[in-house]
Design an enzyme around this catalytic site. Structure first.
Site, PDB file in Angstrom:
ATOM      1  N   PHE A  23      11.405   0.757  47.714  1.00  0.00           N
ATOM      2  CA  PHE A  23      11.483   2.156  48.152  1.00  0.00           C
ATOM      3  C   PHE A  23      12.278   2.299  49.449  1.00  0.00           C
ATOM      4  O   PHE A  23      13.152   3.149  49.555  1.00  0.00           O
ATOM      5  CB  PHE A  23      10.080   2.732  48.334  1.00  0.00           C
ATOM      6  CG  PHE A  23       9.444   3.093  47.033  1.00  0.00           C
ATOM      7  CD1 PHE A  23       9.787   4.270  46.389  1.00  0.00           C
ATOM      8  CD2 PHE A  23       8.528   2.255  46.435  1.00  0.00           C
ATOM      9  CE1 PHE A  23       9.222   4.608  45.173  1.00  0.00           C
ATOM     10  CE2 PHE A  23       7.952   2.577  45.213  1.00  0.00           C
ATOM     11  CZ  PHE A  23       8.299   3.757  44.588  1.00  0.00           C
ATOM     12  N   GLY A  24      11.979   1.456  50.461  1.00  0.00           N
ATOM     13  CA  GLY A  24      12.675   1.565  51.745  1.00  0.00           C
ATOM     14  C   GLY A  24      14.160   1.302  51.582  1.00  0.00           C
ATOM     15  O   GLY A  24      15.011   2.097  52.011  1.00  0.00           O
ATOM     16  N   VAL A  88      16.627 -13.765  50.064  1.00  0.00           N
ATOM     17  CA  VAL A  88      16.986 -13.945  51.474  1.00  0.00           C
ATOM     18  C   VAL A  88      16.034 -14.956  52.107  1.00  0.00           C
ATOM     19  O   VAL A  88      14.813 -14.800  52.059  1.00  0.00           O
ATOM     20  CB  VAL A  88      16.949 -12.605  52.229  1.00  0.00           C
ATOM     21  CG1 VAL A  88      17.153 -12.829  53.726  1.00  0.00           C
ATOM     22  CG2 VAL A  88      18.013 -11.667  51.686  1.00  0.00           C
ATOM     23  N   GLU A 183      -7.670   2.609  41.126  1.00  0.00           N
ATOM     24  CA  GLU A 183      -6.836   3.056  40.004  1.00  0.00           C
ATOM     25  C   GLU A 183      -6.899   2.053  38.848  1.00  0.00           C
ATOM     26  O   GLU A 183      -6.971   2.431  37.682  1.00  0.00           O
ATOM     27  CB  GLU A 183      -5.394   3.260  40.474  1.00  0.00           C
ATOM     28  CG  GLU A 183      -5.281   4.445  41.436  1.00  0.00           C
ATOM     29  CD  GLU A 183      -3.854   4.915  41.690  1.00  0.00           C
ATOM     30  OE1 GLU A 183      -2.932   4.104  41.597  1.00  0.00           O
ATOM     31  OE2 GLU A 183      -3.685   6.114  41.995  1.00  0.00           O
ATOM     32  N   ASP A 321       7.021  -1.364  54.177  1.00  0.00           N
ATOM     33  CA  ASP A 321       5.767  -2.106  54.369  1.00  0.00           C
ATOM     34  C   ASP A 321       5.853  -3.171  55.459  1.00  0.00           C
ATOM     35  O   ASP A 321       4.823  -3.648  55.936  1.00  0.00           O
ATOM     36  CB  ASP A 321       5.357  -2.793  53.059  1.00  0.00           C
ATOM     37  CG  ASP A 321       4.689  -1.833  52.089  1.00  0.00           C
ATOM     38  OD1 ASP A 321       4.629  -0.624  52.401  1.00  0.00           O
ATOM     39  OD2 ASP A 321       4.233  -2.286  51.029  1.00  0.00           O
ATOM     40  N   ALA A 332       4.615   4.297  49.644  1.00  0.00           N
ATOM     41  CA  ALA A 332       5.951   4.567  49.131  1.00  0.00           C
ATOM     42  C   ALA A 332       6.621   5.672  49.959  1.00  0.00           C
ATOM     43  O   ALA A 332       7.819   5.613  50.251  1.00  0.00           O
ATOM     44  CB  ALA A 332       5.851   4.984  47.663  1.00  0.00           C
TER      45      ALA A 332
END
Ligand SMILES: Cc1cc2nc3c(=O)[nH]c(=O)nc-3n(C[C@H](O)[C@H](O)[C@H](O)COP(=O)(O)OP(=O)(O)OC[C@H]3O[C@@H](n4cnc5c(N)ncnc54)[C@H](O)[C@@H]3O)c2cc1C
Length: 454
Positions: A23-24, A88, A183, A321, A332
């Site tokens: 997301f980021g 990475v 959930e 995060d 998110a």
């Protein structure tokens, strides 16, 4: 500025490297699409994973393609952006280089600006051995692994006539009653109560037990009390056994050892265990902390300056995060907004502005869906529960899911999935017919053993 790694550009443009296409990272990349910069996104997987829907994939409601579009495809129209598949392993802040392992070799890419968005993994709170028997739910492989375990348990139960051996197969334990645990417990309960109706002859799937454990005194411990109570009610109405003040002190192939607040202990015999107990930020945080004057919190999140840069390194942004700032949650929405903020700052700097702005988080909707038409939601100061909250959850996920995909097909599929209770995605299970008692394909750290898998 360094020469670009993209295309054949003669004039060196400002080069932005983004680590992570979650997301980021993805929202940072998209916010740079019209900027006069060259963007390189490096991710160790080939897809952007829509983590909030992972448990739907794990319980057979959605398929891989629904929740994990290829990053390359999402960014295909963005001409200033290239996507590299690589893990990475190092960041050299002095030489401004990112080192990554890719198909059989090690590569380096240099940057003028760096956005670090590698997210977080599961934390077993010092009990790494639990990972073997209780997978967490962080990656698409995790979802397949769990799906395999869940459906295998039902298949094994169909073959078992002795109830003392069948009952553990039909017992599902989730450790951790935060949003993911709640959930998932709701999904597993819906699957057994509704999704598998009339699928088996030797037992009734509705008899399956779903047990949600947490050492805290409430489900959704960080949520307002009223919503905690409602979420717990919804779970109990579905038949989920919620056990609070209960710590999992041992997890093995056959079950879970539990210690209660008063010191008493008991044992739950269960074939399927899932870990939703905690998260640990990416190890890349340690690499950044070692080279800079930065601290990290208990979960390894890096303290950033109010403009999201790494102290002493204004060209390095830490988002999502991995970032620790003003106790913002790992979500998110925070990841998206922080990724966009980093991109905006880079654009302003390229235009010659030097007055960097502070990151301001706009607290939007936070929603946890327990079951169909049963959810709890916070919108700023507003608290909502029940079908209205569930419809909000449905709408938010619809918008997010269709953003990167063919909208009509995603819309039809998501709507059918959300309103019907059928679970048709049961293929793709590597463990289907293995003979041993428990499918094991994980390392003790809880990370998938496979690297550079799509
Ligand atoms: C099961 C589940 C349910 C959730 N539900 C919700 C919800 O309902 N609402 C909500 O707001 N949030 C939810 N979250 C949290 C939310 O998904 C995360 O906060 C968000 O994804 C964080 O974004 P990120 O970009 O920091 O990291 P991620 O989205 O995790 O992306 C990190 C990316 O970096 C890549 N990467 C990691 N390490 C490396 C490396 N060394 N080299 C190259 N690439 C690397 C990864 O492959 C990944 O693509 C949920 C999370 C989970 C696991």
């Amino acid at each position: 500025m360094t020469a670009s790694t993209n295309g054949n550009t003669a004039v060196a443009r400002h080069s932005v490297v983004i680590i992570g296409g979650g997301f980021g990272g993805l929202y940072a990349a998209r916010a740079l699409r019209h900027a006069p910069v060259d963007v390189t996104v490096v991710d160790r997987v080939k897809h952007h994973l829509f983590q909030p829907m992972l448990y739907q994939a794990a319980t057979g409601a959605l398929s891989e393609g629904d929740i994990a579009p290829p990053i390359r495809d999402v960014l295909r129209r963005q001409r200033n952006t290239e996507v590299l598949w690589g893990d990475v392993t190092d960041i050299d802040l002095e030489s401004r280089e990112v080192v990554f392992e890719t198909i059989g070799r090690s590569e380096r890419v240099s940057y003028d600006s760096l956005v670090v968005a590698p997210g977080a993994g599961a934390s077993y709170l010092g009990h790494n051995g639990f990972a073997i028997h209780a997978p967490a739910l962080k990656t698409i492989e995790d979802a397949f692994e769990l799906r395999g375990r869940v459906f295998r348990a039902f298949e094994m139960a169909e073959l078992e006539r002795r109830s003392e051996r069948r009952d553990p197969l039909l017992t599902f334990v989730i450790v951790g009653a935060g949003a993911t645990g709640v959930e998932l417990a709701g999904q597993l309960a819906e699957l057994s109560r509704h999704g598998l109706k009339r699928n088996f002859r030797g037992f009734n799937p509705q008899d399956a037990r779903v047990i949600l454990l947490d050492r805290a005194d409430a489900v959704l411990p960080t949520w307002p009390e009223r919503l905690q109570r409602r979420a717990r009610q919804y779970l109990q109405r579905l038949g989920v056994e919620v056990r609070l003040h209960s710590t999992a002190t041992g997890i093995d192939a056959d079950g879970v050892d539990v210690t209660h607040q008063d010191g008493s202990t008991d044992r739950i015999q269960a074939y399927t265990k899932v870990w939703a107990g905690g998260v640990q930020a990416s190890p890349l945080g340690r690499i950044l902390a070692r080279q800079s004057d930065t601290t990290s919190d208990r979960s390894g999140r890096i303290s950033v300056r109010p403009d999201l840069t790494l102290p002493g390194y204004p060209e390095v942004f830490v988002v999502g995060d991995l970032m620790s700032l003003k106790r913002l949650p790992a979500s998110a929405e925070v990841a998206k907004q922080s990724g966009r903020h980093a991109a905006r700052t880079i654009k302003r700097r390229v235009k010659g502005h030097s007055d960097d702005r502070q990151f301001r988080y706009h607290d939007r909707l936070a929603v946890v869906s327990v079951a169909r038409f049963r959810a709890v939601a916070r919108i700023g100061g507003l608290r909502v529960a029940g079908s209205v909250a569930w419809l909000m959850w449905f709408a938010v996920h619809l918008v997010r899911l269709t953003r990167f995909k063919h909208r009509l097909s995603a819309l039809a599929k998501w709507t059918a999935m959300a309103f019907r209770r059928k679970r048709r995605q049961r293929a793709g299970d590597r463990h289907d017919l293995a003979a041993d008692g428990e499918p094991v394909a994980r390392s003790e750290s809880g990370q998938s053993q496979r690297r550079l898998t799509g």
